[in-house]
Scaffold this active site. Structure first.
Site, PDB file in Angstrom:
ATOM      1  N   HIS A   1       0.889  -1.161   0.000  1.00 37.59           N
ATOM      2  CA  HIS A   1       0.000   0.000   0.000  1.00 37.59           C
ATOM      3  C   HIS A   1       0.929   1.213   0.000  1.00 37.59           C
ATOM      4  O   HIS A   1       2.007   1.175   0.618  1.00 37.59           O
ATOM      5  CB  HIS A   1      -0.828   0.117   1.270  1.00 37.59           C
TER       6      HIS A   1
ATOM      7  N   ASP B   1       2.268   2.034   3.393  1.00 36.16           N
ATOM      8  CA  ASP B   1       3.207   1.112   4.065  1.00 36.16           C
ATOM      9  C   ASP B   1       4.632   1.523   3.739  1.00 36.16           C
ATOM     10  O   ASP B   1       5.518   1.414   4.576  1.00 36.16           O
ATOM     11  CB  ASP B   1       3.151  -0.341   3.560  1.00 36.16           C
TER      12      ASP B   1
ATOM     13  N   GLU C   1     -10.618  -6.976  -4.522  1.00 40.63           N
ATOM     14  CA  GLU C   1     -10.419  -8.007  -3.493  1.00 40.63           C
ATOM     15  C   GLU C   1     -11.662  -8.079  -2.608  1.00 40.63           C
ATOM     16  O   GLU C   1     -11.887  -7.214  -1.764  1.00 40.63           O
ATOM     17  CB  GLU C   1      -9.173  -7.654  -2.663  1.00 40.63           C
TER      18      GLU C   1
ATOM     19  N   GLU D   1      -8.848 -13.695  -1.425  1.00 40.64           N
ATOM     20  CA  GLU D   1      -8.109 -13.999  -0.184  1.00 40.64           C
ATOM     21  C   GLU D   1      -8.805 -15.109   0.599  1.00 40.64           C
ATOM     22  O   GLU D   1     -10.010 -15.058   0.846  1.00 40.64           O
ATOM     23  CB  GLU D   1      -8.004 -12.730   0.666  1.00 40.64           C
TER      24      GLU D   1
ATOM     25  N   HIS E   1     -10.797 -14.096   3.639  1.00 42.98           N
ATOM     26  CA  HIS E   1     -12.008 -13.351   3.294  1.00 42.98           C
ATOM     27  C   HIS E   1     -13.099 -14.312   2.822  1.00 42.98           C
ATOM     28  O   HIS E   1     -14.278 -14.107   3.110  1.00 42.98           O
ATOM     29  CB  HIS E   1     -11.719 -12.328   2.187  1.00 42.98           C
TER      30      HIS E   1
ATOM     31  N   ASP F   1      -4.615 -13.761  -2.522  1.00 38.65           N
ATOM     32  CA  ASP F   1      -3.985 -13.397  -1.254  1.00 38.65           C
ATOM     33  C   ASP F   1      -3.979 -14.663  -0.411  1.00 38.65           C
ATOM     34  O   ASP F   1      -5.009 -15.075   0.139  1.00 38.65           O
ATOM     35  CB  ASP F   1      -4.749 -12.266  -0.554  1.00 38.65           C
TER      36      ASP F   1
ATOM     37  N   ASP G   1     -10.415 -11.640  10.530  1.00 40.83           N
ATOM     38  CA  ASP G   1      -9.357 -11.828   9.549  1.00 40.83           C
ATOM     39  C   ASP G   1      -8.027 -12.016  10.285  1.00 40.83           C
ATOM     40  O   ASP G   1      -7.309 -11.056  10.527  1.00 40.83           O
ATOM     41  CB  ASP G   1      -9.318 -10.543   8.692  1.00 40.83           C
TER      42      ASP G   1
ATOM     43  N   ASP H   1      -5.405 -13.558   9.270  1.00 37.65           N
ATOM     44  CA  ASP H   1      -4.263 -13.444   8.354  1.00 37.65           C
ATOM     45  C   ASP H   1      -3.098 -14.347   8.751  1.00 37.65           C
ATOM     46  O   ASP H   1      -1.955 -13.902   8.887  1.00 37.65           O
ATOM     47  CB  ASP H   1      -3.759 -11.990   8.294  1.00 37.65           C
TER      48      ASP H   1
ATOM     49  N   ASP I   1      -0.602 -12.463   2.182  1.00 38.57           N
ATOM     50  CA  ASP I   1      -1.224 -11.429   3.009  1.00 38.57           C
ATOM     51  C   ASP I   1      -1.397 -12.042   4.392  1.00 38.57           C
ATOM     52  O   ASP I   1      -2.506 -12.362   4.828  1.00 38.57           O
ATOM     53  CB  ASP I   1      -2.567 -11.007   2.390  1.00 38.57           C
TER      54      ASP I   1
HETATM   55  C1  XLS Z   1      -7.502  -6.602   4.354  1.00 42.06           C
HETATM   56  C2  XLS Z   1      -6.998  -6.846   3.006  1.00 42.06           C
HETATM   57  C3  XLS Z   1      -5.870  -5.949   2.566  1.00 42.06           C
HETATM   58  C4  XLS Z   1      -5.696  -6.015   1.079  1.00 42.06           C
HETATM   59  C5  XLS Z   1      -4.930  -4.898   0.495  1.00 42.06           C
HETATM   60  O1  XLS Z   1      -8.195  -7.416   4.931  1.00 42.06           O
HETATM   61  O2  XLS Z   1      -6.648  -8.184   2.888  1.00 42.06           O
HETATM   62  O3  XLS Z   1      -4.701  -6.267   3.232  1.00 42.06           O
HETATM   63  O4  XLS Z   1      -5.121  -7.209   0.692  1.00 42.06           O
HETATM   64  O5  XLS Z   1      -5.475  -3.677   0.755  1.00 42.06           O
HETATM   65 NI    NI Z   2      -5.672  -9.078   1.272  1.00 41.79          NI
HETATM   66 NI    NI Z   3      -7.494  -9.483   4.469  1.00 37.79          NI
END
Ligand code: XLS
Ligand code: NI
Ligand code: NI
Length: 437
Positions: free
Chosen positions: A100, A103, A231, A267, A270, A295, A306, A308, A338
């Site tokens: 991003h 970041d 996404e 993702e 998600h 992702d 989430d 991750d 991700d």
């Molecule tokens: C958040 C998203 C984010 C996207 C990019 O849940 O996964 O990280 O991948 O903005």
């Molecule tokens: Ni993501």
């Molecule tokens: Ni995410």
């Protein structure tokens, strides 16, 4: 080269290796279905988690030990992180990264200064890319952290916020172009609502459609050669995110005439938050030619947000790679981790263990998927289930030569359907499991 990680270049040692700093399955140049693993997998490191994550959670601050990090959000720190990141990625042997805008470079006092900060870091990123050959899989804009985005970005009730977001995405697209990024991602950070009582839903959706159409126009105008990816995510941070799953995104894109301009970045976590399996989201998108990138992470069965986590589930990874091979690869897309190390995995070396484990689990998944395809047993069994569509009335329906009248005539003559055959789900699952391990 500056040494931030006391780790050698990670090598492939084969399945019997017990070295945690070696690959057991990921052998970049090994051919699978005639293509090197690295081209199938196209791994990317997520800048935000790996180089900015501190391990903070709602119950406590971050406790990650990062000796190079002074904890400031300064431009100097951002520049130093470029060295950290490229050393990490080179040692890992990962061909791509994703970021991003916020970041990689800190926000300044206003948009102008933020853009300037970004330019400074992007110049260094470009040098590092040229030196190492590591590329940008995708860029994106953070339209959710700053408090101005409290009501969303393009779906905010405040028109100025839409304008700010447009300016920010314009710049993020420009730097993605500058860095030769092959994709550009739109994840709807806070594009959704918390309560319907204070929300004009149709206005917000129309604005999201307008925003994406403007992005398409600008991509064409500047000749940005990047695939656009949406996404999907159903919730978090808002109660209801507009891009809730692939089906909702398809309907949205069709409604606003944008379906030819976008594919999806799907993702895993998600998908499960949406109440789907990753397999479902991939199959849905892929069947409409909309699976662009992944992702790669996973959630936790016991937690409803989430999380991750790194994608170490072999079964899921095999399914993912089956979908990817099934559509002839990811094209410009890739597998972006991700994912973040857990709060209690706070040492720098954990970043290596996490990525190595995930890369291996995906390489292993790829081999399993290729084996399944080579044997062709599952495909054959599925084709047999649908054999009735290949001739007779099934073929007529598929070709469009049947109508209610012809079907009524057919059925009146026949009287009853050909008996159904068993679905044999348990057998399918057992056959799939033959290849795991
Ligand atoms: C958040 C998203 C984010 C996207 C990019 O849940 O996964 O990280 O991948 O903005
Ligand atoms: Ni993501
Ligand atoms: Ni995410």
């Amino acid at each position: 080269m500056t040494q931030f990680f006391d780790v050698p270049k990670i090598k492939y040692e084969g399945p019997s290796s017990k070295n945690p700093l070696a690959f057991r399955h990921y052998n970049a140049d090994e051919l699978v279905e005639g293509k090197p693993m690295k081209e199938h997998l196209r791994f990317a490191v997520a800048w935000w988690h790996t180089f900015c994550g501190t391990g903070s959670d709602p119950f406590g601050p971050g406790c990650a030990v990062r000796p190079w990090d002074d904890g400031s959000n300064s431009l100097e720190m951002a520049l130093k992180k470029v060295d950290v990141a490229f050393e990490f990625m080179e040692k890992l042997g990962v061909p791509f990264y994703c970021f991003h805008d916020r970041d990689v470079a800190p926000e300044g006092k206003d948009l102008k200064e933020s853009n300037k900060n970004l330019d400074t870091v992007v110049a260094k990123l470009k040098e590092a890319q040229d030196r190492t050959g590591i590329k940008l899989l995708w860029g994106t804009a953070n339209l959710f952290s700053n408090k101005r985005f409290v009501h969303g970005a393009s779906t905010s009730c405040n028109a100025d916020v839409f304008a700010y977001a447009a300016a920010q995405v314009k710049k993020a697209m420009e730097v993605t172009k500058e860095l030769g990024g092959v994709n550009y991602v739109f994840w709807g950070g806070r594009e959704g609502y918390m309560s319907l009582l204070n929300t004009q839903l149709r206005r917000e959706l129309d604005n999201l459609g307008r925003f994406l159409a403007m992005a398409v126009d600008y991509r064409n105008k500047i000749g940005l050669d990047a695939q656009f990816l949406i996404e999907p995510k159903p919730k978090e941070p808002t109660t209801h995110q507009y891009d809730s799953d692939c089906a909702a995104c398809m309907a949205f894109l069709k409604t606003y005439g944008l379906e030819k301009e976008f594919k999806f970045n799907i993702e895993t976590n998600h998908a499960t938050l949406a109440g789907h399996s990753m397999g479902h989201e991939l199959a849905y998108a892929s069947s409409y030619g909309m699976l662009g990138s992944i992702d790669a992470n996973r959630g936790d069965e016991l937690l409803g947000w989430d999380t991750d986590q790194f994608p170490t589930n072999l079964y899921t990874n095999a399914q993912v790679m089956l979908a990817v091979l099934g559509q002839g690869g990811l094209g410009r897309g890739g597998l972006n981790f991700d994912a973040k190390v857990r709060r209690d995995s706070f040492e720098p070396i954990d970043l290596f263990y996490a990525h190595i484990g995930a890369m291996d689990a995906f390489a292993h998944g790829l081999k399993i998927a290729a084996e399944i395809r080579k044997d062709g047993v599952l495909k054959e069994m599925t084709e047999k289930r649908y054999a009735s569509w290949e001739s007779g009335v099934g073929a007529q329906i598929s070709e469009g030569s049947a109508s209610f009248e012809t079907l009524e005539k057919y059925m009146l003559e026949k009287g009853e359907v050909t008996p159904n055959a068993s679905g044999r789900q348990e057998l399918f699952e057992a056959v799939f499991n033959r290849y795991i391990g």
